[in-house]
Design a protein around this motif. Sequence first.
Motif, PDB file in Angstrom:
ATOM      1  N   ASP A 118      25.250  -5.272  -3.648  1.00  0.00           N
ATOM      2  CA  ASP A 118      26.031  -5.554  -2.435  1.00  0.00           C
ATOM      3  C   ASP A 118      26.814  -4.348  -1.912  1.00  0.00           C
ATOM      4  OD1 ASP A 118      25.515  -8.478  -2.197  1.00  0.00           O
ATOM      5  OD2 ASP A 118      26.538  -8.557  -4.113  1.00  0.00           O
ATOM      6  N   GLU A 119      27.689  -3.812  -2.759  1.00  0.00           N
ATOM      7  CA  GLU A 119      28.671  -2.851  -2.264  1.00  0.00           C
ATOM      8  C   GLU A 119      28.060  -1.555  -1.760  1.00  0.00           C
ATOM      9  OE1 GLU A 119      31.556   0.584  -2.925  1.00  0.00           O
ATOM     10  OE2 GLU A 119      30.058  -0.045  -4.409  1.00  0.00           O
TER      11      GLU A 119
ATOM     12  N   PRO B 122      24.789  -0.810  -1.150  1.00  0.00           N
ATOM     13  CA  PRO B 122      23.868  -1.036  -0.036  1.00  0.00           C
ATOM     14  C   PRO B 122      24.574  -1.261   1.298  1.00  0.00           C
ATOM     15  CG  PRO B 122      23.095  -2.208  -1.962  1.00  0.00           C
ATOM     16  CD  PRO B 122      24.457  -1.682  -2.305  1.00  0.00           C
ATOM     17  N   ALA B 123      25.714  -1.967   1.301  1.00  0.00           N
ATOM     18  CA  ALA B 123      26.445  -2.199   2.543  1.00  0.00           C
ATOM     19  C   ALA B 123      26.986  -0.889   3.104  1.00  0.00           C
ATOM     20  CB  ALA B 123      27.584  -3.186   2.316  1.00  0.00           C
ATOM     21  N   LYS B 124      27.514  -0.052   2.238  1.00  0.00           N
ATOM     22  CA  LYS B 124      28.016   1.248   2.689  1.00  0.00           C
ATOM     23  C   LYS B 124      26.865   2.126   3.204  1.00  0.00           C
ATOM     24  CE  LYS B 124      32.330   1.856   0.090  1.00  0.00           C
ATOM     25  NZ  LYS B 124      32.601   0.482  -0.298  1.00  0.00           N
ATOM     26  N   SER B 125      25.723   2.045   2.540  1.00  0.00           N
ATOM     27  CA  SER B 125      24.564   2.821   2.961  1.00  0.00           C
ATOM     28  C   SER B 125      24.063   2.347   4.325  1.00  0.00           C
ATOM     29  CB  SER B 125      23.452   2.709   1.919  1.00  0.00           C
ATOM     30  OG  SER B 125      22.354   3.535   2.255  1.00  0.00           O
ATOM     31  N   ALA B 126      24.047   1.042   4.533  1.00  0.00           N
ATOM     32  CA  ALA B 126      23.610   0.496   5.824  1.00  0.00           C
ATOM     33  C   ALA B 126      24.528   0.952   6.953  1.00  0.00           C
ATOM     34  CB  ALA B 126      23.573  -1.035   5.754  1.00  0.00           C
ATOM     35  N   ALA B 127      25.823   1.055   6.651  1.00  0.00           N
ATOM     36  CA  ALA B 127      26.772   1.541   7.652  1.00  0.00           C
ATOM     37  C   ALA B 127      26.473   2.998   8.016  1.00  0.00           C
ATOM     38  CB  ALA B 127      28.204   1.400   7.142  1.00  0.00           C
TER      39      ALA B 127
ATOM     40  N   ASP C 269      37.295  -4.910  -2.520  1.00  0.00           N
ATOM     41  CA  ASP C 269      36.717  -6.244  -2.723  1.00  0.00           C
ATOM     42  C   ASP C 269      37.090  -6.859  -4.064  1.00  0.00           C
ATOM     43  OD1 ASP C 269      35.406  -5.912  -0.262  1.00  0.00           O
ATOM     44  OD2 ASP C 269      33.725  -4.897  -1.237  1.00  0.00           O
TER      45      ASP C 269
END
Length: 310
Positions: free
Chosen positions: A186-187, A189-194, A255
């Motif tokens: 989660d963590e 991958p979310a930063k990478s997507a941003a 988080d």
Amino acid sequence: MSPAGKRVVRLRRRRLRALGAVLTVLALLGITACTNDESWLDVQPISVDVAKQPEIAALVPPKIAQSGVLRVGTNPPYQPNEFKDKDGRIIGFDIDLMNAIGQVLGLRVVYFESDFDKIIPAIQAGTYDAGISSFTDTLDREEQVDFVTYYRAGVQWVQRAGDDIDPDDACGRRVGVQSTTVEDTDEVPAKSAACVAAGKPPIDKQKFDAQDQAVTALLLGKIDAFSADSPVSAYAVTKTAKIGEHLELVGPIYDAAPYGIPVRKGSELATAINRAVQYLIDNGYYQTIAEHWGVEAGMIDLSQINGATG
């Protein structure tokens, strides 16, 4: 000697010094040992003497109660929560807490070492009665098992001292995570997507089977940072400082969420363990164990069944 020759000599000397440091780190961290020995830090388990509580023990499902054994899956090494001492015993904050839970329930706890991602399926299949391995209680996981909360942790990044890593802008950087943890799924991958959404390169996420491998990779310069649960990151910084290697926490704690003990969905064992954890909290045993391992920052006052908030 020519300037070029002097540069070669200096480079060789730096490489030799680096190699010596790496060998020292590997030896002291126990990377090549099968036990992940922490005895050089004088870290020992703490035993609290807790009497069986018959009213709580009566809540244990009959099959487990009759066996007298609580089968628990865990995945060391994940210091300081679960790892092995020089004799191969699994120790740590989670382990001491589960042992105390077993005392309240009048059960002998038997640990089974497992891959992290295989513990929940083994609980669903009835191979284990419960798990204790720094599981973050999430809504997705609650669809598979029930959780009894016992701690609150967040995500904390670690870098080599003096580096300039921004967890909120680590685009293109190499970041280590332990496979199947929240940081992996989660963590990061979310930063990478941003990053990608902002037109920047994605984070180069590098997965490791065990957390100590991520620590070693950072020390060796194979990654730029790693992301792990906050007590694990803090312990890695403390541990490596004792051998003259300097890592540092970077960025805020992200988080914060509860840790939970997973049990089979719908099992009355959840209620029994929940009551046992609350008994340990109310009577000071929980605090004693947490302070021994230096993780008191994440202590909770109330244990819940399925306490995920997101």
